[in-house]
Design an enzyme around this catalytic site. Structure first.
Site, PDB file in Angstrom:
ATOM      1  CB  THR A   1     -62.109 -39.280 -58.947  1.00  0.00           C
ATOM      2  OG1 THR A   1     -62.045 -40.655 -59.305  1.00  0.00           O
ATOM      3  CG2 THR A   1     -62.038 -38.413 -60.197  1.00  0.00           C
TER       4      THR A   1
ATOM      5  N   GLY B   1     -63.374 -41.789 -54.974  1.00  0.00           N
ATOM      6  CA  GLY B   1     -63.759 -43.204 -54.933  1.00  0.00           C
ATOM      7  C   GLY B   1     -62.750 -44.093 -55.620  1.00  0.00           C
ATOM      8  CB  CYS B   2     -60.939 -43.685 -58.809  1.00  0.00           C
ATOM      9  SG  CYS B   2     -62.426 -43.450 -59.810  1.00  0.00           S
ATOM     10  CB  SER B   3     -57.745 -41.917 -55.120  1.00  0.00           C
ATOM     11  OG  SER B   3     -57.415 -41.379 -56.373  1.00  0.00           O
TER      12      SER B   3
END
Length: 189
Positions: free
Chosen positions: A77, A79-81
């Protein structure tokens, strides 16, 4: 009258109001279903690294060690990546010099997805990617959230410092998915 007071006290302890919905729900006190907090021990739940055959139980693994755990709503995703995982990958060498044995990223995904995401991000040797495919670990911490757009049950975004299996620092994002207090550069320990 005494019996009525006892029942009322029991009900007051057996039910609580969810801040998210305002509805009441049963409250079970056990290691399998607790609101994790500073001073609590990690629950004994198997997670998976790389494949379903490679189980890791963080409660057992953390014995005698200082580790960082952070969780993401979903692998790959934005924000996570772009922010969350890269921050921990970048900070991993510094965390090792501060005495942390390992840094773990947990996602409610299957182990193959977490492994592929870690490989794509260059996490090898820096951040260990753990899958919580059914959300059992996340549920035991009471940090799960329903995100239908991501497929249903996911983890709230958080970070924690654990020493000898005990939570020493816990940072749960106030909106459950944002990127503020759970980032690598916000750890205090």
């Amino acid at each position: 009258m005494t019996q009525l007071v006892s029942i009322t006290k029991f009900l007051a302890h057996a039910i609580r109001v969810s801040p998210a919905t305002g509805f009441t729900r049963p409250f079970h006190v056990s290691l399998k279903n607790m609101v994790i907090a500073v001073g609590n021990k990690l629950p004994s739940v198997d997670l998976f690294e790389d494949t379903p055959a490679n189980k890791i139980n963080l409660a057992e693994y953390a014995a005698g060690k200082k580790i960082v755990i952070f969780a993401v709503p979903g692998a790959f995703t934005p924000g996570c990546s772009k922010t969350h995982l890269p921050g921990y990958i970048q900070k991993a060498p510094e965390l090792k010099t501060k005495g942390f044995h390992d840094v773990f990223c947990i996602g409610v995904n299957d182990p193959f997805v977490m492994a592929a995401w870690g490989k794509e991000q260059g996490a090898s040797g820096k951040v260990r990617m753990l899958a919580d495919p059914t959300g059992a670990f996340t549920d035991a911490l009471e940090l799960s959230i329903e995100l239908p757009v991501l497929g249903g049950k996911r983890s709230k975004r958080y970070s924690m410092v654990v020493e000898d299996g005990v939570v020493k620092e816990l940072n749960v994002e106030p909106d459950n998915t944002g990127l503020s207090c759970s980032l690598a550069d916000r750890l205090h320990s």
